[in-house]
Design an enzyme around this catalytic site. Structure first.
Site, mmCIF file in Angstrom:
data_model
loop_
_atom_site.group_PDB
_atom_site.id
_atom_site.type_symbol
_atom_site.label_atom_id
_atom_site.label_comp_id
_atom_site.label_asym_id
_atom_site.label_seq_id
_atom_site.Cartn_x
_atom_site.Cartn_y
_atom_site.Cartn_z
ATOM 1 C CB CYS A 131 -41.456 -109.343 -73.647
ATOM 2 S SG CYS A 131 -40.247 -110.007 -72.508
ATOM 3 C CG HIS A 163 -41.424 -111.960 -77.454
ATOM 4 N ND1 HIS A 163 -40.407 -111.036 -77.399
ATOM 5 C CD2 HIS A 163 -41.404 -112.613 -76.263
ATOM 6 C CE1 HIS A 163 -39.795 -111.115 -76.238
ATOM 7 N NE2 HIS A 163 -40.383 -112.074 -75.533
ATOM 8 C CG ASN A 197 -36.871 -112.586 -74.255
ATOM 9 O OD1 ASN A 197 -37.090 -111.443 -74.647
ATOM 10 N ND2 ASN A 197 -37.739 -113.269 -73.527
HETATM 11 N N1 ACO Z 1 -28.894 -125.682 -68.284
HETATM 12 C C1 ACO Z 1 -29.021 -126.972 -67.950
HETATM 13 N N2 ACO Z 1 -30.096 -127.444 -67.289
HETATM 14 C C2 ACO Z 1 -31.066 -126.563 -66.967
HETATM 15 C C3 ACO Z 1 -30.986 -125.198 -67.298
HETATM 16 C C4 ACO Z 1 -29.842 -124.775 -67.995
HETATM 17 N N3 ACO Z 1 -29.668 -123.483 -68.371
HETATM 18 N N4 ACO Z 1 -32.099 -124.579 -66.854
HETATM 19 C C5 ACO Z 1 -32.863 -125.522 -66.272
HETATM 20 N N5 ACO Z 1 -32.249 -126.716 -66.339
HETATM 21 C C6 ACO Z 1 -32.704 -127.998 -65.840
HETATM 22 C C7 ACO Z 1 -33.727 -127.857 -64.747
HETATM 23 O O1 ACO Z 1 -33.083 -127.669 -63.501
HETATM 24 C C8 ACO Z 1 -34.441 -129.187 -64.844
HETATM 25 O O2 ACO Z 1 -33.642 -130.159 -64.199
HETATM 26 P P1 ACO Z 1 -34.346 -131.293 -63.287
HETATM 27 O O3 ACO Z 1 -35.225 -132.056 -64.218
HETATM 28 O O4 ACO Z 1 -33.182 -132.057 -62.766
HETATM 29 O O5 ACO Z 1 -35.112 -130.537 -62.245
HETATM 30 C C9 ACO Z 1 -34.404 -129.496 -66.326
HETATM 31 O O6 ACO Z 1 -33.375 -128.678 -66.892
HETATM 32 C C10 ACO Z 1 -35.709 -129.195 -67.022
HETATM 33 O O7 ACO Z 1 -36.109 -127.907 -66.621
HETATM 34 P P2 ACO Z 1 -37.438 -127.308 -67.121
HETATM 35 O O8 ACO Z 1 -37.607 -125.934 -66.543
HETATM 36 O O9 ACO Z 1 -38.539 -128.279 -66.926
HETATM 37 O O10 ACO Z 1 -37.126 -127.186 -68.669
HETATM 38 P P3 ACO Z 1 -38.121 -126.920 -69.819
HETATM 39 O O11 ACO Z 1 -38.098 -128.051 -70.761
HETATM 40 O O12 ACO Z 1 -39.448 -126.438 -69.336
HETATM 41 O O13 ACO Z 1 -37.426 -125.684 -70.534
HETATM 42 C C11 ACO Z 1 -37.489 -123.286 -70.645
HETATM 43 C C12 ACO Z 1 -37.144 -124.497 -69.806
HETATM 44 C C13 ACO Z 1 -36.621 -123.241 -71.871
HETATM 45 C C14 ACO Z 1 -37.228 -122.030 -69.792
HETATM 46 C C15 ACO Z 1 -38.989 -123.387 -71.045
HETATM 47 O O14 ACO Z 1 -39.791 -123.602 -69.933
HETATM 48 C C16 ACO Z 1 -39.451 -122.155 -71.754
HETATM 49 O O15 ACO Z 1 -39.185 -121.965 -72.917
HETATM 50 N N6 ACO Z 1 -40.210 -121.266 -71.048
HETATM 51 C C17 ACO Z 1 -40.574 -119.973 -71.545
HETATM 52 C C18 ACO Z 1 -39.767 -119.015 -70.797
HETATM 53 C C19 ACO Z 1 -39.385 -117.777 -71.558
HETATM 54 O O16 ACO Z 1 -38.945 -117.778 -72.678
HETATM 55 N N7 ACO Z 1 -39.527 -116.691 -70.856
HETATM 56 C C20 ACO Z 1 -39.073 -115.434 -71.348
HETATM 57 C C21 ACO Z 1 -39.827 -114.333 -70.755
HETATM 58 S S1 ACO Z 1 -41.490 -114.350 -71.254
HETATM 59 C C22 ACO Z 1 -41.392 -114.229 -72.794
HETATM 60 O O17 ACO Z 1 -40.598 -113.471 -73.285
HETATM 61 C C23 ACO Z 1 -42.310 -115.071 -73.571
#
Ligand code: ACO
Length: 332
Positions: free
Chosen positions: A114, A259, A289
């Site tokens: 990215c 980003h 993204n």
């Molecule tokens: N829909 C519904 N529920 C979901 C989804 C979805 N699409 N995805 C995950 N869940 C569930 C999980 O299974 C989990 O359930 P559980 O508690 O029963 O196990 C719950 O939601 C919470 O999941 P987490 O992964 O803990 O959610 P979090 O609050 O951390 O948010 C997210 C996830 C949005 C991916 C966050 O971690 C984030 O923003 N990470 C950065 C990732 C990113 O943007 N990467 C891109 C590439 S790198 C870059 O470009 C920066």
């Protein structure tokens, strides 16, 4: 010797096909409320058959060349930042040169996930120092959908496809109205974090043999929480380093373009930097993204919409797998 370079023209291209949160609700166990509150994303653009990193780059490049008033024949170098090239061989840059109808130029791909656009801009800056007359086309493009498992709800909601392009020349030449002067670029990497965000399948470390079906490793795999924490620290940190290096405070930054990973990361970075929200440009809501393309699409769109005006000081920041991250300062 000058170390700045000029952005002469910008352009971007996203596929027509929209994938909304409602569409995703029908494809996997997710819902609009979860996606919106966790990421801010409402829809993304997805490549149709025949739309590739090179074809999207080509469309973005034609716009950037027209915007710069430079003909493809004048180009001396082509750099394509991507993790989803059309093929391993030839490079996307060689294929793009062919589409533009030019031969004999220096063409190469840049792999920084990215963060690819800023790594490519820094490479272009080095080229114009070596070759002051160089006219360089930089595109940053990804068809992330080619490496997304749409049954994996933790990944598929986040990404979209697209391309952006910039035409770069040396700073010795004139500075036409509408251009941007790249004042500085800072880049960083941390290879020890490589397992937190990967696409391993098909690489020489995870080869695919004839007749085998691809496994999960062929698609984007990520530890979302760890990526989130690292990305927020890294982007805000490198931006603060950039601003301190140039003696700038928030009042002297007109526009901040981070980003476009997701709104929570953007908000957290802005809040750590105490950057007023009205200075932060976002389009992640409609594109998701787009990996390497994210920041250049945002810059091109911000310029097109007048969010970035002539005279503005713009701070860019990226973060991606590797980990890779960076910051750039551009005066328009
Ligand atoms: N829909 C519904 N529920 C979901 C989804 C979805 N699409 N995805 C995950 N869940 C569930 C999980 O299974 C989990 O359930 P559980 O508690 O029963 O196990 C719950 O939601 C919470 O999941 P987490 O992964 O803990 O959610 P979090 O609050 O951390 O948010 C997210 C996830 C949005 C991916 C966050 O971690 C984030 O923003 N990470 C950065 C990732 C990113 O943007 N990467 C891109 C590439 S790198 C870059 O470009 C920066």
């Amino acid at each position: 010797m000058t170390t700045s370079c000029i952005i002469r023209g910008l352009g971007h291209c996203v596929p027509e096909k929209r994938l909304t949160n409602a569409d995703l609700e029908r494809m996997c166990d997710t819902n609009d409320e979860w996606i919106t509150t966790r990421t801010g994303i409402k829809e993304r653009r997805i490549a149709s058959a025949g739309e590739t990193t090179v074809s999207l780059s080509h469309q973005a490049a034609l716009k950037a060349l027209a915007n710069a008033g430079i003909a493809a024949e004048e180009l001396t170098h082509i750099l394509v930042a991507t993790f989803t090239p059309d093929a391993y061989i030839p490079s996307a840059a060689c294929m793009l040169a062919d589409r533009l109808g030019i031969k004999g130029r220096t063409c190469m791909d840049i792999s920084a996930a990215c963060s690819g656009f800023l790594f490519a801009i820094e490479t272009a800056r080095a080229f114009v120092c070596l070759h002051p007359e160089a006219k360089i086309l930089v595109t940053a493009a990804d068809v992330v959908s080619s490496r997304v498992d749409y049954s994996d709800r933790s990944i598929c909601v986040l990404f979209g496809d697209g391309a952006g392009a910039a035409v770069i020349t040396g700073a010795g030449a004139d500075f036409p109205t509408g251009s941007g002067r790249v004042l500085d670029v800072l880049l960083a990497t941390d290879g020890s974090a490589n397992d937190l965000l990967t696409v391993k399948g098909g690489g020489s470390g995870s080869p695919v043999k004839p007749g085998e079906t691809v496994g999960r490793s062929f698609f984007v795999e990520m530890n979302g929480r760890e990526v989130y924490k690292y990305a927020v620290r890294a982007m805000s940190g490198i931006c603060q380093t950039m601003m301190a290096k140039h003696g700038l405070n928030n009042d002297q930054i007109d526009v901040f373009i981070p980003h476009q990973a997701n709104m929570r990361i953007i908000d957290a970075v802005g809040s750590r930097m105490e950057m007023p929200a009205e200075k932060v440009f976002t389009n992640v809501q409609k594109y998701g993204n787009t990996s390497a393309a994210s920041v250049i699409i945002a810059l091109s769109e911000a310029r097109e919409e007048g969010f970035v005006k002539d005279g503005d000081m713009v701070l860019l920041s990226t973060f991606g797998g590797g980990f890779t991250w960076g910051s750039a300062l551009v005066r328009f």
